[in-house]
Design an enzyme around this catalytic site. Structure first.
Site, PDB file in Angstrom:
ATOM      1  N   ASP A 144       0.823  -1.215   0.000  1.00 32.40           N
ATOM      2  CA  ASP A 144       0.000   0.000   0.000  1.00 32.40           C
ATOM      3  C   ASP A 144       0.860   1.269   0.000  1.00 32.40           C
ATOM      4  O   ASP A 144       1.969   1.272   0.530  1.00 32.40           O
ATOM      5  CB  ASP A 144      -0.931  -0.015   1.227  1.00 32.40           C
ATOM      6  CG  ASP A 144      -2.056   0.987   1.090  1.00 32.40           C
ATOM      7  OD1 ASP A 144      -2.396   1.351  -0.053  1.00 32.40           O
ATOM      8  OD2 ASP A 144      -2.597   1.412   2.123  1.00 32.40           O
TER       9      ASP A 144
ATOM     10  N   HIS B 156       1.881   3.050  -9.044  1.00 29.34           N
ATOM     11  CA  HIS B 156       1.707   1.598  -9.199  1.00 29.34           C
ATOM     12  C   HIS B 156       2.868   1.020  -9.996  1.00 29.34           C
ATOM     13  O   HIS B 156       3.408  -0.032  -9.664  1.00 29.34           O
ATOM     14  CB  HIS B 156       0.384   1.288  -9.914  1.00 29.34           C
ATOM     15  CG  HIS B 156      -0.825   1.736  -9.152  1.00 29.34           C
ATOM     16  ND1 HIS B 156      -0.957   1.526  -7.797  1.00 29.34           N
ATOM     17  CD2 HIS B 156      -1.957   2.373  -9.544  1.00 29.34           C
ATOM     18  CE1 HIS B 156      -2.126   2.026  -7.399  1.00 29.34           C
ATOM     19  NE2 HIS B 156      -2.747   2.543  -8.438  1.00 29.34           N
TER      20      HIS B 156
ATOM     21  N   LEU C  15      10.917 -20.566  -4.421  1.00 31.64           N
ATOM     22  CA  LEU C  15      10.014 -19.660  -3.709  1.00 31.64           C
ATOM     23  C   LEU C  15       8.643 -19.759  -4.358  1.00 31.64           C
ATOM     24  O   LEU C  15       8.521 -19.708  -5.578  1.00 31.64           O
ATOM     25  CB  LEU C  15      10.525 -18.211  -3.811  1.00 31.64           C
ATOM     26  CG  LEU C  15       9.591 -17.124  -3.280  1.00 31.64           C
ATOM     27  CD1 LEU C  15       9.474 -17.197  -1.750  1.00 31.64           C
ATOM     28  CD2 LEU C  15      10.078 -15.728  -3.692  1.00 31.64           C
TER      29      LEU C  15
HETATM   30  C1  IPE Z   1      -5.444  -2.808  -0.040  1.00 30.23           C
HETATM   31  O1  IPE Z   1      -5.088  -1.477  -0.191  1.00 30.23           O
HETATM   32  C2  IPE Z   1      -5.372  -3.515  -1.342  1.00 30.23           C
HETATM   33  C3  IPE Z   1      -4.057  -3.619  -1.958  1.00 30.23           C
HETATM   34  C4  IPE Z   1      -2.920  -3.172  -1.494  1.00 30.23           C
HETATM   35  C5  IPE Z   1      -4.039  -4.295  -3.203  1.00 30.23           C
HETATM   36  P1  IPE Z   1      -6.183  -0.321  -0.269  1.00 30.23           P
HETATM   37  O2  IPE Z   1      -5.423   0.953  -0.353  1.00 30.23           O
HETATM   38  O3  IPE Z   1      -7.151  -0.571  -1.351  1.00 30.23           O
HETATM   39  O4  IPE Z   1      -6.903  -0.469   1.129  1.00 30.23           O
HETATM   40  P2  IPE Z   1      -8.007   0.465   1.822  1.00 30.23           P
HETATM   41  O5  IPE Z   1      -9.238   0.370   1.017  1.00 30.23           O
HETATM   42  O6  IPE Z   1      -7.447   1.848   1.866  1.00 30.23           O
HETATM   43  O7  IPE Z   1      -8.163  -0.100   3.184  1.00 30.23           O
HETATM   44  C1  IPE Z   2      -1.892   0.136  -3.225  1.00 29.94           C
HETATM   45  O1  IPE Z   2      -1.590   1.477  -3.287  1.00 29.94           O
HETATM   46  C2  IPE Z   2      -2.046  -0.477  -4.596  1.00 29.94           C
HETATM   47  C3  IPE Z   2      -3.404  -0.930  -4.925  1.00 29.94           C
HETATM   48  C4  IPE Z   2      -4.425  -0.869  -4.131  1.00 29.94           C
HETATM   49  C5  IPE Z   2      -3.598  -1.482  -6.235  1.00 29.94           C
HETATM   50  P1  IPE Z   2      -2.749   2.571  -3.254  1.00 29.94           P
HETATM   51  O2  IPE Z   2      -3.148   2.874  -4.649  1.00 29.94           O
HETATM   52  O3  IPE Z   2      -3.828   2.148  -2.351  1.00 29.94           O
HETATM   53  O4  IPE Z   2      -1.967   3.810  -2.645  1.00 29.94           O
HETATM   54  P2  IPE Z   2      -2.530   4.872  -1.601  1.00 29.94           P
HETATM   55  O5  IPE Z   2      -3.017   4.111  -0.408  1.00 29.94           O
HETATM   56  O6  IPE Z   2      -3.632   5.605  -2.277  1.00 29.94           O
HETATM   57  O7  IPE Z   2      -1.356   5.738  -1.298  1.00 29.94           O
HETATM   58 MG    MG Z   3      -4.158   2.401  -0.357  1.00 28.25          MG
END
Ligand code: IPE
Ligand code: IPE
Ligand code: MG
Length: 245
Positions: A18, A35, A129
């Site tokens: 995240d 991403h 792995l």
């Molecule tokens: C969780 O992250 C999903 C992934 C990292 C793929 P999100 O950024 O979507 O989570 P929430 O919704 O903020 O909790």
């Molecule tokens: C996690 O990073 C990746 C996915 C959920 C695909 P985010 O896109 O949630 O990044 P933030 O949380 O907005 O910084």
């Molecule tokens: Mg996020």
């Protein structure tokens, strides 16, 4: 890991990757830029797991809730998955990584599904792995799909209701057959599970870091593993019992 006690290296690590969006925002770039930058962190963490002898790594790439994001971000993510599959599988295969996708894959387009299947088949003989990529995955979905399989077995007469216990039910949950989840990492500063591995995380050690996913590297992974090695895992017993075991 040099000097590390092999017994204290987690056998199975899961990561909620995240913070990509915030990483991009800090650079005045679109979220998709973040991403894409996260791919390097994936390569680094895979490398770190191979070096340290971790057996299984499960990465949360796209949750069942992430479909709710703006359409252009979802499309950019699907594009990224396709490109990553084209580019990274050769290297992973050469490294001896076995790739598997977990989640409700039916929701994806045929092209992506076909490439996921091809990558799984191609790397199926590798054993260094086990890398699981969770896509369109949700912990609740996982429990429901296992319940469906249990119900099917009961309806088909292969199983009595009273024969359903945790061990039997667990065989239908995703990642059954892999070492139990030892260490659950979340980057990006939020302290929540976000519907990742609910069943599997029952006794995992949780580790949260403010580091945004694109900045996460082998040193960060080493710190998480060192932290894990200092935890006392009691599994319901007392500290004294654990010390005597
Ligand atoms: C969780 O992250 C999903 C992934 C990292 C793929 P999100 O950024 O979507 O989570 P929430 O919704 O903020 O909790
Ligand atoms: C996690 O990073 C990746 C996915 C959920 C695909 P985010 O896109 O949630 O990044 P933030 O949380 O907005 O910084
Ligand atoms: Mg996020």
């Amino acid at each position: 890991m040099p000097g590390a006690d092999a017994a204290q290296v987690p056998r199975h690590i899961a990561i909620v990757m995240d913070g990509n969006g915030r990483w991009a925002k800090a650079r005045f770039r679109p979220r998709s830029f973040g991403h894409n930058a996260g791919r390097k962190a994936v390569r680094d963490v895979v490398e770190g797991c191979l070096r340290q002898g971790v057996e299984a790594l499960t990465l949360f790439a796209f949750s069942s809730e992430n479909w709710q994001r703006p359409q252009d971000e979802v499309s950019a993510l699907m594009e990224l998955f396709l490109r990553a599959l084209d580019k990274e599988v050769d290297e992973l295969h050469a490294q001896g990584v076995r790739l598997r996708f977990v989640g409700d894959l039916d929701a994806f387009g045929e092209e992506l599904r076909e490439r996921m299947r091809a990558a799984m088949t191609r790397t199926a003989g590798n054993a260094k792995l086990q890398l699981n990529i969770a896509v369109n995955y949700g912990g609740r979905w996982d429990i429901v799909q296992a319940a469906r399989q249990a119900a099917r077995a009961v309806a088909g007469g292969q199983l009595a209701i009273d024969e359903i216990d945790e061990a039997r039910f667990g065989q239908w949950i995703s990642l059954a057959g892999l070492p139990p989840l030892d260490l659950f990492i979340r980057t990006g500063g939020d302290v929540r599970i976000s519907n990742f591995l609910l069943w599997q995380a029952a006794y995992a050690e949780l580790y949260f870091t403010d580091t945004l996913w694109p900045d996460f590297d082998q040193a960060c992974l080493r710190r998480a593993i060192e932290d894990f090695a200092r935890r006392e895992r009691r599994f319901g017993r007392t500290g004294e019992q654990v010390a005597q075991a």
